[in-house]
Design an enzyme around this catalytic site. Structure first.
Site, short mmCIF file in Angstrom:
data_model
loop_
_atom_site.label_atom_id
_atom_site.label_comp_id
_atom_site.label_asym_id
_atom_site.label_seq_id
_atom_site.Cartn_x
_atom_site.Cartn_y
_atom_site.Cartn_z
N LYS A 185 -17.04 -1.87 -1.71
CA LYS A 185 -16.03 -2.29 -0.73
C LYS A 185 -15.33 -1.08 -0.14
O LYS A 185 -15.01 -1.06 1.06
CB LYS A 185 -15.02 -3.22 -1.39
CG LYS A 185 -15.60 -4.55 -1.89
CD LYS A 185 -16.16 -5.38 -0.76
CE LYS A 185 -16.68 -6.72 -1.26
NZ LYS A 185 -17.33 -7.51 -0.17
N ARG A 227 12.17 -2.84 9.36
CA ARG A 227 12.18 -1.61 8.60
C ARG A 227 13.56 -0.96 8.70
O ARG A 227 14.11 -0.83 9.79
CB ARG A 227 11.12 -0.65 9.12
CG ARG A 227 9.70 -1.15 8.94
CD ARG A 227 9.27 -1.06 7.50
NE ARG A 227 7.89 -1.50 7.30
CZ ARG A 227 7.27 -1.46 6.13
NH1 ARG A 227 7.91 -1.01 5.06
NH2 ARG A 227 6.03 -1.89 6.02
#
Length: 200
Positions: free
Chosen positions: A36, A118
């Site tokens: 992966k 954020r």
């Protein structure tokens, strides 16, 4: 297994240039995870991930889980029982369906953008000092810890909890007394839940 490998990759402080390298140097990375990693490094994505992202159910439940208090099970229920596929649809449905959401979920829905924003670390440091002063001024003084990525030193944070406690926990009267102070100065916008202390 996947979670363990992901944690190992995230914590690794050197560039990972191949699955073979990851398998050799990181615990929890076997042949499948290594493959992966190679696929991700080569294509920039994962075929299985893209397939899941294109699935209508996955897309809907992922969107609904943006709301604090809605987990995978409840998100699936909202999708299958009410056909809700987005936060905007959930907001509209909640207005016409009393009891659809719990108090915590209503607060989460109201503050989705706030929770996802954020926050610069400098601002978090200022907020920490405000809450710490409030905690120390409480009678009796409270212990306070800011959790999440702030404690790990990241430059920007998302909305975080400040855990405040004294000994094994505050009595219900003490917790109720601490909340209005934060509301008074505009620091506490919504109260999600006040838990009862654990009895031992």
């Amino acid at each position: 297994m996947i979670e363990r490998a992901a944690s190992a990759v995230k914590a690794y402080d050197k560039p990972i240039r191949s699955g073979k390298q990851a398998k050799k140097e990181l615990k929890g990375v076997g042949d499948k995870i290594a493959a992966k990693i190679d696929e991700l490094l080569t294509t920039g994505t994962l075929a299985r991930l893209e397939k899941e992202r294109a699935d209508p159910t996955t897309m809907a439940t992922t969107q609904l889980q943006r709301v604090s208090g809605i987990g995978s099970v409840r998100a699936l229920e909202l999708y299958t029982a009410h056909g809700i596929t987005s936060v905007d649809m959930l907001r509209a449905k909640a207005e016409t369906t009393p009891g659809l959401l719990t108090h915590e979920q209503k607060v989460g829905l109201r503050h989705v953008a706030d929770f996802e924003a954020r926050i610069p670390r400098e601002e978090m440091q200022s907020l920490e000092q405000i809450v710490r002063r409030m905690s120390e001024a409480h009678n009796p003084p409270l212990q306070m810890t800011v959790c999440g990525s702030y404690r790990r030193g990241r430059a920007h944070e998302r909305a975080r909890d400040a855990h405040r406690r004294r000994g094994r926990g505050l009595g219900s009267g003490e917790r109720a007394d601490a909340m209005p102070r934060g509301q008074h100065i505009g620091l506490l916008l919504s109260l999600i839940h006040i838990s009862e202390p654990t009895r031992r």
